[in-house]
Write a protein that holds these residues in place. Structure first.
Motif, PDB file in Angstrom:
ATOM      1  N   MET A   1      16.477  38.350  30.040  1.00 55.20           N
ATOM      2  CA  MET A   1      18.096  38.973  29.896  1.00 55.20           C
ATOM      3  C   MET A   1      17.816  39.981  29.397  1.00 55.20           C
ATOM      4  SD  MET A   1      21.172  36.135  28.712  1.00 55.20           S
ATOM      5  CE  MET A   1      20.601  36.225  27.513  1.00 55.20           C
ATOM      6  N   ASP A   2      18.646  40.760  29.740  1.00 56.17           N
ATOM      7  CA  ASP A   2      18.607  42.548  29.480  1.00 56.17           C
ATOM      8  C   ASP A   2      20.138  42.889  29.578  1.00 56.17           C
ATOM      9  OD1 ASP A   2      20.268  42.569  31.670  1.00 56.17           O
ATOM     10  OD2 ASP A   2      18.600  44.093  32.990  1.00 56.17           O
ATOM     11  N   ASP A   3      20.018  43.896  28.671  1.00 57.66           N
ATOM     12  CA  ASP A   3      21.934  44.180  28.115  1.00 57.66           C
ATOM     13  C   ASP A   3      23.148  43.672  29.065  1.00 57.66           C
ATOM     14  OD1 ASP A   3      23.559  45.120  26.122  1.00 57.66           O
ATOM     15  OD2 ASP A   3      23.741  47.045  27.277  1.00 57.66           O
ATOM     16  N   LEU A   4      22.602  44.208  30.385  1.00 55.86           N
ATOM     17  CA  LEU A   4      23.815  43.597  31.732  1.00 55.86           C
ATOM     18  C   LEU A   4      24.049  42.922  31.610  1.00 55.86           C
ATOM     19  CD1 LEU A   4      24.840  45.485  33.811  1.00 55.86           C
ATOM     20  CD2 LEU A   4      23.344  44.912  35.391  1.00 55.86           C
ATOM     21  N   ASP A   5      22.764  41.837  31.788  1.00 54.74           N
ATOM     22  CA  ASP A   5      23.950  40.330  31.630  1.00 54.74           C
ATOM     23  C   ASP A   5      24.021  40.079  30.452  1.00 54.74           C
ATOM     24  OD1 ASP A   5      21.579  39.559  34.148  1.00 54.74           O
ATOM     25  OD2 ASP A   5      19.617  39.811  32.238  1.00 54.74           O
ATOM     26  N   ARG A   6      23.655  39.941  28.969  1.00 51.89           N
ATOM     27  CA  ARG A   6      24.528  39.878  28.396  1.00 51.89           C
ATOM     28  C   ARG A   6      25.437  39.942  28.396  1.00 51.89           C
ATOM     29  NH1 ARG A   6      19.614  40.353  25.981  1.00 51.89           N
ATOM     30  NH2 ARG A   6      19.710  42.345  25.782  1.00 51.89           N
ATOM     31  N   ARG A   7      26.121  41.608  29.002  1.00 48.70           N
ATOM     32  CA  ARG A   7      28.155  42.126  28.987  1.00 48.70           C
ATOM     33  C   ARG A   7      28.051  41.601  30.111  1.00 48.70           C
ATOM     34  NH1 ARG A   7      25.934  47.851  30.535  1.00 48.70           N
ATOM     35  NH2 ARG A   7      28.259  47.656  31.646  1.00 48.70           N
ATOM     36  N   LEU A   8      27.200  41.201  31.335  1.00 52.12           N
ATOM     37  CA  LEU A   8      28.388  39.626  31.903  1.00 52.12           C
ATOM     38  C   LEU A   8      28.511  39.027  31.688  1.00 52.12           C
ATOM     39  CD1 LEU A   8      29.017  39.399  35.329  1.00 52.12           C
ATOM     40  CD2 LEU A   8      26.748  39.016  35.328  1.00 52.12           C
ATOM     41  N   ILE A   9      28.515  38.069  30.730  1.00 51.23           N
ATOM     42  CA  ILE A   9      27.930  36.454  30.229  1.00 51.23           C
ATOM     43  C   ILE A   9      28.879  37.256  29.345  1.00 51.23           C
ATOM     44  CG2 ILE A   9      27.106  35.075  29.077  1.00 51.23           C
ATOM     45  CD1 ILE A   9      24.667  35.687  29.864  1.00 51.23           C
ATOM     46  N   ALA A  10      29.270  38.452  28.764  1.00 46.66           N
ATOM     47  CA  ALA A  10      30.225  38.020  28.038  1.00 46.66           C
ATOM     48  C   ALA A  10      31.581  37.841  28.491  1.00 46.66           C
ATOM     49  CB  ALA A  10      30.501  39.257  26.597  1.00 46.66           C
ATOM     50  N   LEU A  11      31.687  39.236  29.728  1.00 49.22           N
ATOM     51  CA  LEU A  11      32.874  39.049  30.380  1.00 49.22           C
ATOM     52  C   LEU A  11      33.043  38.088  30.715  1.00 49.22           C
ATOM     53  CD1 LEU A  11      32.361  42.949  32.519  1.00 49.22           C
ATOM     54  CD2 LEU A  11      33.923  42.118  31.268  1.00 49.22           C
ATOM     55  N   LEU A  12      32.526  36.913  31.880  1.00 46.62           N
ATOM     56  CA  LEU A  12      32.947  35.620  31.753  1.00 46.62           C
ATOM     57  C   LEU A  12      32.906  34.083  31.016  1.00 46.62           C
ATOM     58  CD1 LEU A  12      29.597  35.396  34.880  1.00 46.62           C
ATOM     59  CD2 LEU A  12      31.918  36.122  35.399  1.00 46.62           C
ATOM     60  N   ARG A  13      32.375  34.874  30.092  1.00 50.85           N
ATOM     61  CA  ARG A  13      33.505  33.543  28.696  1.00 50.85           C
ATOM     62  C   ARG A  13      35.073  34.441  28.590  1.00 50.85           C
ATOM     63  NH1 ARG A  13      28.130  34.144  24.253  1.00 50.85           N
ATOM     64  NH2 ARG A  13      27.314  32.379  25.308  1.00 50.85           N
ATOM     65  N   HIS A  14      35.112  35.685  28.381  1.00 50.11           N
ATOM     66  CA  HIS A  14      36.238  35.407  28.399  1.00 50.11           C
ATOM     67  C   HIS A  14      37.470  35.170  29.763  1.00 50.11           C
ATOM     68  CE1 HIS A  14      40.298  38.150  27.118  1.00 50.11           C
ATOM     69  NE2 HIS A  14      40.039  38.290  27.648  1.00 50.11           N
ATOM     70  N   ASP A  15      36.998  35.405  30.724  1.00 51.41           N
ATOM     71  CA  ASP A  15      37.446  34.691  32.215  1.00 51.41           C
ATOM     72  C   ASP A  15      36.774  34.903  33.456  1.00 51.41           C
ATOM     73  OD1 ASP A  15      39.365  34.441  34.149  1.00 51.41           O
ATOM     74  OD2 ASP A  15      40.198  36.592  33.716  1.00 51.41           O
ATOM     75  N   ALA A  16      36.236  33.685  33.165  1.00 51.21           N
ATOM     76  CA  ALA A  16      35.068  32.887  34.095  1.00 51.21           C
ATOM     77  C   ALA A  16      35.293  33.330  35.579  1.00 51.21           C
ATOM     78  CB  ALA A  16      34.228  31.500  34.413  1.00 51.21           C
ATOM     79  N   ARG A  17      37.131  33.835  35.759  1.00 52.07           N
ATOM     80  CA  ARG A  17      37.859  33.830  36.954  1.00 52.07           C
ATOM     81  C   ARG A  17      37.901  35.298  37.976  1.00 52.07           C
ATOM     82  NH1 ARG A  17      42.476  30.336  38.626  1.00 52.07           N
ATOM     83  NH2 ARG A  17      42.279  31.644  41.182  1.00 52.07           N
ATOM     84  N   LEU A  18      37.440  36.385  36.733  1.00 48.47           N
ATOM     85  CA  LEU A  18      37.437  37.544  37.162  1.00 48.47           C
ATOM     86  C   LEU A  18      37.060  37.853  38.196  1.00 48.47           C
ATOM     87  CD1 LEU A  18      36.453  39.562  34.042  1.00 48.47           C
ATOM     88  CD2 LEU A  18      38.690  39.436  35.063  1.00 48.47           C
ATOM     89  N   PRO A  19      37.024  38.485  39.354  1.00 47.51           N
ATOM     90  CA  PRO A  19      36.762  38.333  40.515  1.00 47.51           C
ATOM     91  C   PRO A  19      35.273  39.532  40.483  1.00 47.51           C
ATOM     92  CG  PRO A  19      38.862  39.550  40.470  1.00 47.51           C
ATOM     93  CD  PRO A  19      38.694  39.854  39.383  1.00 47.51           C
ATOM     94  N   VAL A  20      33.934  39.432  41.137  1.00 48.72           N
ATOM     95  CA  VAL A  20      33.189  40.111  41.346  1.00 48.72           C
ATOM     96  C   VAL A  20      32.963  41.772  41.315  1.00 48.72           C
ATOM     97  CG1 VAL A  20      30.800  40.972  42.427  1.00 48.72           C
ATOM     98  CG2 VAL A  20      31.964  38.623  42.074  1.00 48.72           C
TER      99      VAL A  20
END
Length: 140
Positions: A1-20
């Motif tokens: 898992m790299d920095d991009l994965d961690r940033r993506l997970i942070a965004l999904l934690r905030h709102d998992a319904r965000l469009p791709v």
């Protein structure tokens, strides 16, 4: 898992319904990259699911708490079985350290909460307990 994965997970934690497309724009990568990353994180078990958060307990007037319980001897399984009999017990976790069991509690009123605490604390096999009322929720 790299920095991009961690940033993506942070965004999904905030709102998992965000469009791709929104995720891709926020991360500065293509939609295909975001989709591939999400699929990989799901396939590898890092992301185990998506959920719905309901209105907070404060808004509904509910009393929520965490109760840490020390069990006498080897009675943890029996205590857990008895605790599952209380509808106000929303979750149970065995743990290590000072406490043997952590119980998630929820009642409609403080009076009901007080009755629940009295019932649990006087159960045969419970050595001691400590309870903290949950005051507010923070997004993770």
């Amino acid at each position: 898992m790299d920095d991009l994965d961690r940033r993506l997970i942070a965004l999904l934690r905030h709102d998992a319904r965000l469009p791709v497309a929104s995720l891709a724009a926020d991360l500065g990568v293509s939609r295909a990259t975001v989709k591939a990353r999400i699929d990989r994180l799901i396939d590898s078990g890092v992301i185990q699911g998506f959920t719905v958060r309901l209105r907070s307990a404060e808004a509904g007037g509910r009393v929520r708490a965490i109760m840490m319980i020390e069990v006498e001897g080897h009675r943890t399984d029996a205590i857990i079985r008895r605790l599952y009999g209380f509808p106000e017990v929303r979750g149970l976790h065995s743990t290590n350290g000072r406490w043997d069991v952590v119980a998630e509690l929820e009642t409609d009123t403080l009076e009901a909460f007080d009755r629940l605490l009295s019932s649990v604390r006087t159960m045969d096999g419970i050595a001691s307990s400590e309870t903290s009322i949950l005051l507010s929720a923070r997004k993770g």
